[in-house]
Design an enzyme around this catalytic site. Structure first.
Site, PDB file in Angstrom:
ATOM      1  N   ASP A 104      67.963 -37.671   3.631  1.00 44.47           N
ATOM      2  CA  ASP A 104      67.685 -39.035   3.199  1.00 44.47           C
ATOM      3  C   ASP A 104      66.191 -39.331   3.132  1.00 44.47           C
ATOM      4  O   ASP A 104      65.456 -39.111   4.096  1.00 44.47           O
ATOM      5  CB  ASP A 104      68.359 -40.021   4.160  1.00 44.47           C
ATOM      6  CG  ASP A 104      68.338 -41.443   3.637  1.00 44.47           C
ATOM      7  OD1 ASP A 104      68.640 -41.637   2.446  1.00 44.47           O
ATOM      8  OD2 ASP A 104      68.022 -42.360   4.425  1.00 44.47           O
TER       9      ASP A 104
ATOM     10  N   LYS B 253      77.839 -48.072  -3.159  1.00 41.32           N
ATOM     11  CA  LYS B 253      77.132 -49.277  -3.585  1.00 41.32           C
ATOM     12  C   LYS B 253      77.635 -49.710  -4.960  1.00 41.32           C
ATOM     13  O   LYS B 253      76.916 -49.690  -5.963  1.00 41.32           O
ATOM     14  CB  LYS B 253      75.623 -49.030  -3.596  1.00 41.32           C
ATOM     15  CG  LYS B 253      75.058 -48.746  -2.213  1.00 41.32           C
ATOM     16  CD  LYS B 253      73.580 -48.410  -2.273  1.00 41.32           C
ATOM     17  CE  LYS B 253      73.036 -48.063  -0.887  1.00 41.32           C
ATOM     18  NZ  LYS B 253      71.611 -47.681  -0.926  1.00 41.32           N
TER      19      LYS B 253
ATOM     20  N   ARG C  83      85.641 -62.229 -23.904  1.00 42.20           N
ATOM     21  CA  ARG C  83      84.557 -62.081 -22.931  1.00 42.20           C
ATOM     22  C   ARG C  83      84.972 -61.229 -21.740  1.00 42.20           C
ATOM     23  O   ARG C  83      84.192 -60.393 -21.258  1.00 42.20           O
ATOM     24  CB  ARG C  83      84.066 -63.461 -22.478  1.00 42.20           C
ATOM     25  CG  ARG C  83      82.960 -63.454 -21.420  1.00 42.20           C
ATOM     26  CD  ARG C  83      81.862 -62.439 -21.672  1.00 42.20           C
ATOM     27  NE  ARG C  83      81.303 -62.490 -23.019  1.00 42.20           N
ATOM     28  CZ  ARG C  83      80.586 -61.530 -23.544  1.00 42.20           C
ATOM     29  NH1 ARG C  83      80.364 -60.403 -22.877  1.00 42.20           N
ATOM     30  NH2 ARG C  83      80.107 -61.645 -24.766  1.00 42.20           N
TER      31      ARG C  83
ATOM     32  N   GLU D 133      73.789 -37.790   8.010  1.00 47.46           N
ATOM     33  CA  GLU D 133      72.504 -38.175   7.438  1.00 47.46           C
ATOM     34  C   GLU D 133      71.368 -37.777   8.379  1.00 47.46           C
ATOM     35  O   GLU D 133      71.413 -38.081   9.580  1.00 47.46           O
ATOM     36  CB  GLU D 133      72.485 -39.686   7.207  1.00 47.46           C
ATOM     37  CG  GLU D 133      71.167 -40.233   6.680  1.00 47.46           C
ATOM     38  CD  GLU D 133      71.200 -41.745   6.570  1.00 47.46           C
ATOM     39  OE1 GLU D 133      71.769 -42.244   5.586  1.00 47.46           O
ATOM     40  OE2 GLU D 133      70.664 -42.415   7.469  1.00 47.46           O
TER      41      GLU D 133
ATOM     42  N   LYS E 196      75.900 -41.901   9.674  1.00 51.92           N
ATOM     43  CA  LYS E 196      74.602 -42.381   9.214  1.00 51.92           C
ATOM     44  C   LYS E 196      73.703 -42.738  10.396  1.00 51.92           C
ATOM     45  O   LYS E 196      74.100 -42.575  11.556  1.00 51.92           O
ATOM     46  CB  LYS E 196      74.800 -43.572   8.277  1.00 51.92           C
ATOM     47  CG  LYS E 196      75.526 -43.186   6.978  1.00 51.92           C
ATOM     48  CD  LYS E 196      75.769 -44.376   6.090  1.00 51.92           C
ATOM     49  CE  LYS E 196      74.499 -44.950   5.524  1.00 51.92           C
ATOM     50  NZ  LYS E 196      73.805 -44.000   4.599  1.00 51.92           N
TER      51      LYS E 196
END
Length: 279
Positions: A218, A135, A100, A197, A167
Site C-alpha cells: 500500500d 469503493k 433518464r 496490507e 488492513k
C-alpha cells in the site's frame, strides 16, 4: 462475464421508484397523449467502452413490457461518437418515463468500463492486471464490478464476506501482523484467501514469516514496490494499491506486481455521455 438479471432487477425497481415517487411523471403524462408511439435511439456521444445495455433494457421493459428494445452492440465493445447502442419502440410516454433512469445506469457503467479499459491498455505487455476495490457506489456494487470486467479488468472481493483482508486498523487492533494472521487462520476455512496490507518493507518481512495468500503493498513508491516483489519471490501474490493514476500505472506494473487495484475507477468515475434521441 454475464450479468444475471437477478443482480439488477431490484436496482432497476428502486431507481424507478425514486424517480416516479407517488405521482408519476407529471410532465410526460400532461403533454404526451396516451396513444402516441415513437422510436428512439440510444446514441453514444463520447468515445469509450459500453457496458450495461441489458440493464438499460430492463428499465424500459419494467416501465412498459410492451416496449420493443433492440441492442445493436454488446457490452465490452469500444464505440465511437455517434454509435447507436440500442433502439426502443413503443408508447412515447413509456419511453420518456424510462429515459433518464436507463441512461443514468448505462452511462455510469460505461464510464467505469471506459476508465478500466484505459488502465488495461496502459499496462499491456506486463504481467499485471487491473482490479477494482470495494469503493463502489452504495447499492450498485454488482453493476460497478460487472462494468470493470467489461473494461478488461478483474474483480477484487465483492464484500466483507468472500475474502479476508487484514488492513492497517485490523493490525493495530489485533496486536500486529503475526497475531492477526494467526487469529484469522484459526477461524476461517482453507478455501478462504487471506490478504494482508503492508506499508513498509519491515512489515513485509514480518508478513513473510507467517505468510498469507496476498501481500497488499500500500502506497509504496516504485522503487520500494520493486524491492518488495523481490523479497516476496513468488511466495505470495503481490498487489499494489494507493494513489495510482493513469500516468503512473505503467511504472507500477513494470515493478513486477501481479495486481494493481484502483479505487477511482468506481468511486470517482465520469459517466460516458450517452443520450436518447427520438427519431
Amino acid at each position: 462475464m454475464t450479468l444475471h438479471p437477478s443482480m439488477f432487477e431490484d436496482i432497476v425497481r428502486r431507481v424507478l421508484d425514486e424517480d416516479l415517487g407517488e405521482a408519476g411523471d407529471l410532465t410526460t403524462e400532461a403533454c404526451i397523449s396516451a396513444d402516441s408511439r415513437s422510436r428512439a435511439e440510444m446514441v453514444v456521444r463520447s468515445p469509450g467502452v459500453v457496458a450495461g445495455v441489458a440493464v438499460a433494457e430492463a428499465v424500459f421493459v419494467t416501465v412498459d413490457p410492451s416496449l420493443h428494445f433492440q441492442a445493436t452492440l454488446s457490452d465490452g465493445e469500444a464505440v465511437a461518437v455517434g454509435t447507436v447502442a440500442a433502439t426502443v419502440e413503443g408508447r412515447s410516454r413509456s419511453i420518456l418515463i424510462a429515459e433518464r433512469a436507463a441512461l443514468n445506469l448505462v452511462g455510469r457503467m460505461s464510464g467505469v468500463a471506459t476508465a478500466t479499459a484505459q488502465l488495461v491498455a496502459a499496462i499491456a505487455g506486463t504481467k499485471a492486471v487491473i482490479a477494482d476495490t470495494r469503493k463502489t457506489m452504495p447499492g450498485l456494487r454488482a453493476l460497478d464490478k460487472y462494468a470493470v470486467r467489461m473494461g478488461g479488468g478483474h474483480n477484487h472481493r465483492f464484500g466483507l464476506h468472500d475474502a479476508v483482508m487484514i488492513k492497517d486498523n485490523h493490525i493495530v487492533a489485533a496486536g500486529g501482523i503475526s497475531a492477526a494472521v494467526r487469529a484469522v487462520r484459526a477461524r476461517v476455512g482453507h478455501t478462504v484467501k487471506i490478504e494482508v496490507e503492508v506499508e513498509t518493507l519491515g512489515q513485509l518481512e514480518e508478513l513473510l514469516e507467517v505468510r498469507a495468500d496476498i501481500a497488499l503493498l500500500d502506497n509504496m513508491d516504485t522503487d520500494t514496490l520493486a524491492q518488495a516483489v523481490q523479497m516476496v519471490g513468488g511466495a505470495m501474490v503481490c498487489e499494489a494499491s494507493g494513489g495510482i493514476t493513469a500516468d503512473t500505472v505503467r511504472a507500477v506494473a513494470e515493478t513486477g506486481v501481479d495486481v494493481i487495484s484502483v479505487g477511482w475507477i468506481t468511486h470517482s468515475v465520469r459517466q460516458l455521455d450517452i443520450a436518447l434521441d427520438f427519431v
